[in-house]
Scaffold this active site. Sequence first.
Site, mmCIF file in Angstrom:
data_model
loop_
_atom_site.group_PDB
_atom_site.id
_atom_site.type_symbol
_atom_site.label_atom_id
_atom_site.label_comp_id
_atom_site.label_asym_id
_atom_site.label_seq_id
_atom_site.Cartn_x
_atom_site.Cartn_y
_atom_site.Cartn_z
ATOM 1 C CB CYS A 126 -1.556 0.242 0.886
ATOM 2 S SG CYS A 126 -2.940 1.141 0.674
ATOM 3 C CG HIS A 229 -3.618 -3.658 3.056
ATOM 4 N ND1 HIS A 229 -2.538 -3.789 4.078
ATOM 5 C CD2 HIS A 229 -4.119 -2.548 2.669
ATOM 6 C CE1 HIS A 229 -2.688 -2.398 3.808
ATOM 7 N NE2 HIS A 229 -3.586 -2.105 2.975
ATOM 8 C CD GLU A 231 -1.481 -5.936 5.399
ATOM 9 O OE1 GLU A 231 -1.116 -6.602 3.780
ATOM 10 O OE2 GLU A 231 -1.976 -5.394 5.759
#
Length: 254
Positions: A126, A229, A231
């Site tokens: 990001c 993202h 994660e």
Amino acid sequence: MKKRMLLLSFMFVGLMNIYAQESHLIGIADTYNNGQTTVPRAYIDAILKVGNIPIVIPFMQDEKRLEEIIGRLDAVILPGGEDIAPARYHEMPSPKLGKVNLPRDSFDMAVIKLAMKEHIPLLGICRGMQAINVYFGGTLYQDLPSEYQIKKVAHRQSVPKAIPTHVVYVEPHSYLARVSGQDSLQVNSFHHQAVKDLAAGFRVTARGSDGVIEAFESDKYPVMGVQFHPEGLVIGNDSAMIEFFRSMPVKRKK
Ligand code: MN
């Protein structure tokens, strides 16, 4: 009896070495704000999940100390966060520019510089991806809704980060294609900025259906970036994103 104990302890040490070789030390750059050293928990958990060791690279201005830390890592992640100050890419701020974090801009640029100096693979997520693009001479859309003509994708989702909301089309010869085995992926999206002019030495490896750059890699530097993202998707047990962290490029030991 003694011999057998010796043999067993050798086997134990051998096993420990195998494990030691498999786990990599992954630095996550501080998302430093208001005197607080922080890193969103999802990055830590994603690294732990694949058997690697997460470690926070704390904000500091002393580049010598910072280089000492980065030089010991196997890879570095630049996480998400605030907008990057447009002065970094020689533009005036748009009225739609979001919150900026000037100390963090300087820190991120130092982390990129030192990771490159120490030949440590770098992953930008990001804001991290945007910071890498800016460091290498690229530019950003300061605000997609007001600057980008095609409006068909909502890049700022309101549902949790474990839930994907838009598709990205993946280039065949890319890390994303390798770890997923797919030519398109469903990803989450929490950005109003994006890469505008891609820095020299980079190539786009994924785009949204609106054409917005969602991932890049470089053949020149040990660097890649994703606008979504991974994660966050790991929280939802997304197998491609777990593999994304498991196979992360790391520095080869001498
Ligand atoms: Mn997006």
